[in-house]
Design an enzyme around this catalytic site. Structure first.
Site, mmCIF file in Angstrom:
data_model
loop_
_atom_site.group_PDB
_atom_site.id
_atom_site.type_symbol
_atom_site.label_atom_id
_atom_site.label_comp_id
_atom_site.label_asym_id
_atom_site.label_seq_id
_atom_site.Cartn_x
_atom_site.Cartn_y
_atom_site.Cartn_z
ATOM 1 N N MET A 30 -44.789 72.085 116.677
ATOM 2 C CA MET A 30 -44.352 72.649 115.391
ATOM 3 C C MET A 30 -45.026 71.882 114.253
ATOM 4 S SD MET A 30 -40.524 74.029 115.861
ATOM 5 C CE MET A 30 -39.653 72.524 115.527
ATOM 6 N N LEU A 33 -47.582 66.335 113.003
ATOM 7 C CA LEU A 33 -47.953 65.660 114.248
ATOM 8 C C LEU A 33 -47.876 64.141 114.139
ATOM 9 C CD1 LEU A 33 -51.025 67.914 115.103
ATOM 10 C CD2 LEU A 33 -48.675 68.130 115.939
ATOM 11 N N GLY A 36 -46.762 60.811 119.357
ATOM 12 C CA GLY A 36 -46.201 61.450 120.554
ATOM 13 C C GLY A 36 -46.979 62.730 120.879
ATOM 14 N N HIS A 37 -47.192 63.561 119.843
ATOM 15 C CA HIS A 37 -47.974 64.795 120.058
ATOM 16 C C HIS A 37 -49.404 64.458 120.476
ATOM 17 C CE1 HIS A 37 -45.126 66.324 116.795
ATOM 18 N NE2 HIS A 37 -44.916 67.169 117.776
ATOM 19 N N GLY A 147 -43.220 66.698 125.684
ATOM 20 C CA GLY A 147 -42.769 65.305 125.638
ATOM 21 C C GLY A 147 -41.383 65.146 126.245
ATOM 22 N N MET A 184 -40.668 58.572 118.848
ATOM 23 C CA MET A 184 -41.377 59.265 117.770
ATOM 24 C C MET A 184 -40.875 60.696 117.669
ATOM 25 S SD MET A 184 -45.074 57.821 117.375
ATOM 26 C CE MET A 184 -45.366 56.050 117.438
HETATM 27 O O1 PAF Z 1 -40.900 70.644 120.881
HETATM 28 C C1 PAF Z 1 -41.287 71.408 119.973
HETATM 29 O O2 PAF Z 1 -41.996 71.006 119.042
HETATM 30 C C2 PAF Z 1 -40.853 72.875 119.987
HETATM 31 O O3 PAF Z 1 -39.563 73.013 120.441
HETATM 32 C C3 PAF Z 1 -41.822 73.777 120.756
HETATM 33 C C4 PAF Z 1 -41.862 73.438 122.230
HETATM 34 C C5 PAF Z 1 -43.211 73.674 120.161
HETATM 35 C C6 PAF Z 1 -41.366 75.239 120.630
HETATM 36 O O4 PAF Z 1 -41.321 75.656 119.307
#
Ligand code: PAF
Length: 279
Positions: A30, A33, A36-37, A147, A184
């Protein structure tokens, strides 16, 4: 890096990638960032030929009184970060494309989506499962990366992926933490300076429980008490729940064993945070 906003264009491109025999790794996000991402993306980079990242703040997973409108958004910063990791494709659909007028279909993962966080955030996991399945259908990945911080989400998504024969391998990557142990999360941005310091209580309490377990304590009540007591030492925190559960079914486990998951949710000021450990 290719940036695609349009769903049909992403679908055409995904079909081409498959035709060319590429192993496609997918990291849905979402945005806003953090490391963690980025670690998920690095993992996807290692395990696939072509990495697709999606950036979509999914309205369907926010309750009417939740933070959809104020959820942090930083498209420019996010583009720079994903490009630096070597992501191949960034998919940034709009809400009106994902949920056009008259949209009616939602995914409910029974028995997993209405407990723990799902009880406190009704409809949240319905929104998550729905958007993740839609994204899987659009991106057609071989592997998707999530994650461990959102433990219940990973269980819901794995079950959905399996039950609906998606043929996507769901890979869960360990939680990335700040130096004081705080997991995070994009929502950490909501914390004031004092709250940020207090927020370390989540992981500290989990470590207390782990220590007890490692010393031989297998009683669910005792581990729960250790967490509750640790939280009492931090007045600005409010423990929402502690659950000691089986990592596949999310059912409460009375005989705590290696592999049992302790998952917690708490409020620090107005900010709701979650964390977990696998014993
Ligand atoms: O973990 C997230 O950021 C959200 O729940 C996801 C998996 C991108 C779905 O919108």
């Amino acid at each position: 890096m290719k940036i695609i906003e349009d769903i049909s264009e992403m679908q055409r491109y995904a079909a081409q990638l498959r035709q060319n025999g590429k192993v496609v790794g997918f990291v849905p996000t979402m945005g806003a960032l953090h490391q963690g991402h980025l670690s998920l993306m690095e993992c996807a980079r290692r395990e696939s030929d072509h990495v697709v990242v999606s950036l979509f703040v999914n309205p369907a997973q926010f309750g009417p009184k939740e933070d959809y409108n104020k959820y942090p958004r930083d498209l420019k910063g996010d583009i720079e970060k994903v490009a630096a990791i070597g992501v191949d494709t960034l998919f940034t659909p709009t809400a009106s494309q994902i949920y056009p007028e008259g949209y009616r279909t939602y995914i409910e993962v029974e028995g997993l989506s209405d407990i723990l966080c799902g009880k406190i955030r009704p409809g949240h996991f319905r929104g998550v499962a729905t958007v993740v399945l839609k994204l899987f259908n659009i991106v057609r990945p071989h592997k998707a990366f999530f994650g461990q911080k959102d433990f219940q989400q990973t269980v819901v998504i794995k079950k959905m992926a399996e039950d609906l024969n998606t043929d996507v391998t769901v890979i869960v990557f360990p939680t990335v933490r700040e130096p004081d142990g705080l997991a995070m999360s994009s929502r950490n941005q909501y914390l004031s300076r004092e709250e940020r310091i207090s927020a370390a209580i989540l992981y500290r309490s989990l470590l207390e429980a782990r220590l007890l377990f490692e010393k031989g304590e297998h009683s669910e009540d005792k581990l729960r008490d250790a967490i509750t007591t640790t939280f009492m030492s931090e007045p600005s925190s409010q423990l929402e729940y502690v659950a000691i559960v089986n990592g596949n079914t999310l059912q409460e486990e009375t005989d705590v064993q290696k592999g049992t998951v302790i998952t917690i949710a708490a409020r620090i000021g107005k900010t709701r945070l979650i964390d977990n450990i696998i014993l």
